[in-house]
Design a protein around this motif. Structure first.
Motif, PDB file in Angstrom:
ATOM      1  N   ARG A 450       0.862  -1.183   0.000  1.00 35.66           N
ATOM      2  CA  ARG A 450       0.000   0.000   0.000  1.00 35.66           C
ATOM      3  C   ARG A 450       0.904   1.241   0.000  1.00 35.66           C
ATOM      4  NH1 ARG A 450      -4.995   1.907   0.671  1.00 35.66           N
ATOM      5  NH2 ARG A 450      -5.859  -0.198   0.788  1.00 35.66           N
ATOM      6  N   CYS A 473       0.059  -2.652  -6.795  1.00 38.38           N
ATOM      7  CA  CYS A 473       0.051  -1.960  -5.513  1.00 38.38           C
ATOM      8  C   CYS A 473      -1.318  -1.325  -5.263  1.00 38.38           C
ATOM      9  CB  CYS A 473       1.109  -0.861  -5.463  1.00 38.38           C
ATOM     10  SG  CYS A 473       2.784  -1.429  -5.735  1.00 38.38           S
ATOM     11  N   GLU A 474      -1.633  -1.063  -4.004  1.00 36.86           N
ATOM     12  CA  GLU A 474      -2.800  -0.263  -3.632  1.00 36.86           C
ATOM     13  C   GLU A 474      -2.291   1.161  -3.400  1.00 36.86           C
ATOM     14  OE1 GLU A 474      -5.228  -1.951  -0.539  1.00 36.86           O
ATOM     15  OE2 GLU A 474      -4.457  -3.955  -1.001  1.00 36.86           O
ATOM     16  N   CYS A 475      -2.972   2.129  -3.967  1.00 36.71           N
ATOM     17  CA  CYS A 475      -2.421   3.488  -3.962  1.00 36.71           C
ATOM     18  C   CYS A 475      -3.459   4.494  -3.499  1.00 36.71           C
ATOM     19  CB  CYS A 475      -1.920   3.849  -5.361  1.00 36.71           C
ATOM     20  SG  CYS A 475      -1.211   5.507  -5.452  1.00 36.71           S
ATOM     21  N   PRO A 493      -0.226   3.269   5.348  1.00 34.17           N
ATOM     22  CA  PRO A 493       0.514   2.802   4.170  1.00 34.17           C
ATOM     23  C   PRO A 493       1.765   2.032   4.559  1.00 34.17           C
ATOM     24  CG  PRO A 493       0.968   5.124   4.556  1.00 34.17           C
ATOM     25  CD  PRO A 493      -0.068   4.725   5.574  1.00 34.17           C
TER      26      PRO A 493
END
Length: 572
Positions: A450, A473-475, A493
């Motif tokens: 993240r 990825c998580e953004c 994050p």
């Protein structure tokens, strides 16, 4: 006139002593009254002349000096009459010794007047003529052949004094002229020095304005080019037709060329800022030559010229990153200015040193231009400023980086036949090479992470979102510190990527510090900046965080993300 008046005001005590000696030697019953009157008159005149000289010195200027000359002529005419009157008072009654004393005193007074008055000849001539004529008249009236001969001798003596006086006046005038010439020269030098200081200040201000402009322009250009490069990478991973992929390659090539020019400006700014820190250690040259060949040989192939690199087992002491940048600039320059033939990169060992050489068969450099090619923004054979030939900073950067490492960079060239650049590197024992570090895969390391992106440019935030999501990825994206703290409070994050310059006076370092103050110092983070201003580079470098420079190549971003995540997880 200042010299003359200064002599006059300082002569009172000498005259008083001389008058006292004369009174003691010559006073008798026959001349007591006239001699006393003479002494009173001569001392009174000397005192008045001294007072008048002091007063005149305070008032003397370009409008009064001529009147002072006339005044001094009158006073010295009277002075000459008074001194000469001593002969009229004493010679009739004095014995031989007294007469000799009086005549000797008159000669001495005339000589003293020459030294003190001759700087202004009219004043001296008034005194001497009056003294001579009055004494000569007295001697002639005595009707003695010896005194007559003495009068003629006195005339010759006075003529000699006039000659010496003229020489003294000329010497004084020459000294005064020289003084004024020196004063004028000093004034001119002071003016020229001030002009030079003003020119230097103006040049510094101009250079500062140029640096600020370049930094601002570079930052403003880097933002959209950085976003453009990220969007192109996302697009490159999409399904495209062959025609679309060809257009994409052309756009990517143009973007890469622009990024290379901006990175060249960045390299130069980093050197000016003094943030290039060398870490000299033993390293093998061959892996470095392989990297440069893999990177730049395709450019030589595209021009139809030969790229050759000789194998070497040399181990040298240097900084691998800085040495690679020097060599990259030299090789790029050789490719840029070679139209036929090719280039050769090789290494020769000489007296405990390795000479790393870049040979080319390009246009060559005339002897008169060999210093100029190392100046900033100087290019040979590019009057039209063809952007394909760079900015004229490559050799300047290479030379300054070589100085940073303490390596000598030299050039030999023959116009029309080619050039060779040599870097002299100290050799190191192979046994001092550090152990090889294990390789790891960047993409696998960041998948599922993240990421919180902080950037005040909407296009950059959107490009980062799409690219990071494309990497798995998580953004989340924020435009400032407050927004970032709010997003991190919802979902913590794994890593923060922040632009260095944010809105107002805030920086990415401030944003990361604020997040770490809430969520702990183990929070992984890296900074990205488009600034090239020296003070900004120093500030960013002093933060101690991993720092990337826009436009960031996606592969470089992957490696940096994997690195900070790996370090963060090891620290945790």
């Amino acid at each position: 006139m200042r010299l003359l008046l200064g002599n006059v005001k300082d002569a009172v005590w000498q005259t008083a002593l001389l008058v006292a000696v004369l009174l003691w030697a010559l006073l008798d019953d026959y001349n007591a009254r006239p001699l006393a009157a003479w002494a009173t008159a001569i001392l009174g005149l000397e005192l008045f002349s001294a007072w008048d000289a002091r007063r005149a010195l305070r008032r003397l200027d370009a409008t009064t000096w001529q009147s002072q000359v006339r005044r001094q002529m009158a006073l010295n005419l009277a002075d000459g009459l008074l001194w000469a009157s001593l002969t009229w008072i004493t010679l009739d009654t004095a014995g031989l010794g007294g007469s000799v004393l009086v005549i000797a005193v008159m000669a001495g007074v005339a000589g003293s007047a020459m030294s003190s008055l001759a700087v202004v000849m009219p004043v001296f001539l008034c005194f001497l003529a009056t003294l001579l004529l009055t004494i000569a008249a007295k001697l002639w009236l005595l009707k003695d052949p010896a005194y007559g001969a003495l009068a003629l001798t006195g005339i010759l003596y006075c003529m000699t004094l006039v000659g010496h006086g003229r020489n003294l006046a000329q010497s004084a005038r020459a000294a005064i002229d020289l003084r004024f010439e020196n004063l004028e020269l000093i004034a001119r030098l002071l003016r020229e020095s001030e002009n030079a200081r003003e020119a230097h200040r103006a040049a510094d201000e101009s250079n500062l304005a140029k640096s600020k402009f370049l930094a601002a322009a570079s930052h403003d250009l880097r933002q959209p080019i950085h976003a453009q490069g990220l969007f192109l990478t996302v697009l490159e991973r999409s399904a495209l037709t062959p025609a679309q992929r060809g257009i994409l390659q052309s756009v990517t090539s143009a973007t890469r060329a622009t990024a290379e020019m901006l990175n060249t400006l960045l390299d130069f700014s980093r050197i000016e800022a003094g943030v290039v820190q060398a870490e000299v250690r033993p390293l093998e040259l061959q892996p470095l030559l392989n990297v440069i060949e893999n990177e730049l040989a395709p450019q030589a192939d595209a021009k139809g010229i030969v790229y050759r690199s000789r194998e070497t087992r040399a181990v040298v002491r240097s900084d691998s990153a800085i040495l690679a940048l020097i060599l990259r600039n030299l090789v790029s320059n050789a490719i840029r200015y070679t139209e036929r033939g090719g280039l050769l990169i090789g290494c020769r060992l000489r007296d405990g040193h390795a000479l790393l050489e870049v040979w080319d068969t390009g246009i060559g450099i005339a002897p008169a231009d060999r210093d100029a090619v190392f100046r900033e923004f100087h290019q040979l054979g590019n009057p039209e400023r063809d952007r394909r030939k760079g900015l004229g900073l490559g050799l300047a950067i290479a030379q300054q980086l070589a100085r940073t490492l303490g390596h000598a960079l030299t050039l030999d060239s023959e116009p029309g036949r080619g050039s060779v650049f040599r870097i002299e590197l100290p050799l190191a024992p192979r046994g001092e090479l550090p152990a090889a570090r294990p390789r790891w895969t960047a993409v696998a390391s960041i998948a599922g992470a993240r990421v919180l992106v902080i950037d005040d440019d909407e296009a950059v935030r959107e490009a980062m979102r799409q690219l990071l999501r494309d990497w798995g990825c998580e953004c989340d994206a924020a435009d400032g510190i407050a927004d970032a703290l709010e997003l991190a409070a919802r979902v913590l994050p794994d890593v923060v990527i922040s632009d260095y310059r944010l809105r107002g006076t805030s920086t990415g370092a401030d944003a990361i510090a604020a997040l770490r103050a809430v969520h702990g110092p183990q929070l992984a983070a890296l900074l990205v900046t488009g600034d090239t201003a020296p003070e900004r580079l120093r500030e960013a470098g002093a933060s101690g965080m991993t720092l990337l420079h826009k436009p960031v190549h996606p592969r470089e971003l992957q490696l940096a993300l994997a690195g900070v995540l790996r370090e963060g997880s090891a620290g945790g």
